[in-house]
Design a protein around this motif. Sequence first.
Motif, PDB file in Angstrom:
ATOM      1  N   UNK A   2       0.836  -1.188   0.000  1.00  0.00           N
ATOM      2  CA  UNK A   2       0.000   0.000   0.000  1.00  0.00           C
ATOM      3  C   UNK A   2       0.873   1.241   0.000  1.00  0.00           C
ATOM      4  N   UNK A   3       0.654   2.133  -0.964  1.00  0.00           N
ATOM      5  CA  UNK A   3       1.384   3.393  -1.039  1.00  0.00           C
ATOM      6  C   UNK A   3       0.403   4.512  -0.727  1.00  0.00           C
ATOM      7  N   UNK A   4       0.724   5.356   0.220  1.00  0.00           N
ATOM      8  CA  UNK A   4      -0.210   6.359   0.698  1.00  0.00           C
ATOM      9  C   UNK A   4       0.398   7.740   0.607  1.00  0.00           C
ATOM     10  N   UNK A   5      -0.440   8.730   0.261  1.00  0.00           N
ATOM     11  CA  UNK A   5       0.031  10.090   0.475  1.00  0.00           C
ATOM     12  C   UNK A   5      -0.210  10.461   1.933  1.00  0.00           C
ATOM     13  N   UNK A   6       0.325  11.613   2.360  1.00  0.00           N
ATOM     14  CA  UNK A   6       0.261  11.944   3.776  1.00  0.00           C
ATOM     15  C   UNK A   6      -1.173  12.113   4.261  1.00  0.00           C
ATOM     16  N   UNK A   7      -2.027  12.715   3.440  1.00  0.00           N
ATOM     17  CA  UNK A   7      -3.418  12.901   3.849  1.00  0.00           C
ATOM     18  C   UNK A   7      -4.117  11.567   4.033  1.00  0.00           C
ATOM     19  N   UNK A   8      -3.895  10.635   3.111  1.00  0.00           N
ATOM     20  CA  UNK A   8      -4.525   9.319   3.213  1.00  0.00           C
ATOM     21  C   UNK A   8      -4.002   8.560   4.424  1.00  0.00           C
ATOM     22  N   UNK A   9      -2.707   8.678   4.706  1.00  0.00           N
ATOM     23  CA  UNK A   9      -2.136   8.004   5.868  1.00  0.00           C
ATOM     24  C   UNK A   9      -2.763   8.514   7.151  1.00  0.00           C
ATOM     25  N   UNK A  75       3.123   8.568   9.852  1.00  0.00           N
ATOM     26  CA  UNK A  75       2.444   9.079   8.657  1.00  0.00           C
ATOM     27  C   UNK A  75       3.454   9.339   7.542  1.00  0.00           C
ATOM     28  N   UNK A  76       4.591   9.939   7.905  1.00  0.00           N
ATOM     29  CA  UNK A  76       5.604  10.277   6.903  1.00  0.00           C
ATOM     30  C   UNK A  76       6.205   9.030   6.265  1.00  0.00           C
ATOM     31  N   UNK A  77       6.390   7.974   7.049  1.00  0.00           N
ATOM     32  CA  UNK A  77       6.887   6.716   6.481  1.00  0.00           C
ATOM     33  C   UNK A  77       5.857   6.145   5.516  1.00  0.00           C
ATOM     34  N   UNK A  92      -1.495   4.665  15.949  1.00  0.00           N
ATOM     35  CA  UNK A  92      -1.441   5.057  14.550  1.00  0.00           C
ATOM     36  C   UNK A  92      -0.500   4.201  13.743  1.00  0.00           C
ATOM     37  N   UNK A  93       0.666   3.890  14.320  1.00  0.00           N
ATOM     38  CA  UNK A  93       1.634   3.056  13.617  1.00  0.00           C
ATOM     39  C   UNK A  93       1.055   1.656  13.372  1.00  0.00           C
ATOM     40  N   UNK A  94       0.397   1.100  14.383  1.00  0.00           N
ATOM     41  CA  UNK A  94      -0.200  -0.234  14.233  1.00  0.00           C
ATOM     42  C   UNK A  94      -1.292  -0.216  13.167  1.00  0.00           C
ATOM     43  N   UNK A  95      -2.105   0.821  13.156  1.00  0.00           N
ATOM     44  CA  UNK A  95      -3.172   0.917  12.154  1.00  0.00           C
ATOM     45  C   UNK A  95      -2.605   0.996  10.744  1.00  0.00           C
TER      46      UNK A  95
END
Length: 337
Positions: A2-9, A75-77, A92-95
Amino acid sequence: MTHLNRRRALALMGGTLAASGLAAPALAANRKIKVGALRFTSHSANFIALERGYFADAGLDVEFEFFQAAQPMAVAIASGDVDYAVTAISGGLISLADKGAIKVIGGALKEEAGIDGQKYLISDASYQAGTQTLKDLDGKKYAVTQAGSSFHYMGSKMAQAEGIDLRFIPLQKVGAIIGAMKSGQVDGWSIVPHIAKPLASAGAWHMVADVSDYLPDYQVTTVFTSASNAADERGMTESFLQAFGQGVDDYAAAMIDGTADQDEMIDLIHKYVYTDRERAKAAPSIINGTMRLSQGAALNLASVQDQLSWFQSEGLVGADITLDTLVDPSYVETTGA
């Protein structure tokens, strides 16, 4: 992956080897990478690896991006803005791991018997009013950065052991918590020793217990990356961990074992930590921040599992998330499985 932008993350978060044990990594061919960090002594392994050329020797051109809390780093990762980071496990990291966005690949800061560690604190205003033990915090305000942060975990595990209830107050940033403790707006908190000790000496709060009394062998922070890096960039990831492990070894030699020059190490760390203070005033706090970093980025899986189970018991993450969802154990030595 899964590749996410910051808003989606942010949306997915719901608001909430040993150095000697690893095989020699494939050189990353001068790859440009960003590494997330906090300006804490506990992040020194990365600073050392950059300053002493270990990242360069491993074929990595590293740029740091600095944060003020754990969850924004996750989020940044996930969004690809940062490649590797060291931070506490958060809800948040676990999610984000559950969404296939990140993986924990190693261990960093940890509690270890015989080495000073994190402290439980009571504000001076509360202490003077009679709240002088952790049990006295029953029903009182306990500071956290966010719900589902490591501060929340440490406070909750202590409260469970003491048989008390806490009112958790999210204040977003460590600086805001320090201000709230000084002014008596919150009653309790836990934090690393380089923050706890000087302000305790100045009378801002009182250190009443060690976190290790309640969480022995606690894996305080972990090394993590995107799931795509973990799966598809093995050479680069091994190179990062190899250089990071060299930084850990140098840190331990100078700051814990006494086999290397501590003054030289303080000079290096001071380039990144307490930069607003002159060296003479920064040095005691840097020394006070000395805690064990996991040699070779070894990871205590039992501690990580305990943290995951707590987040699930609090309803902060999905009940069906497994340790394998969160951790890729193939990169470093693991213990407590």
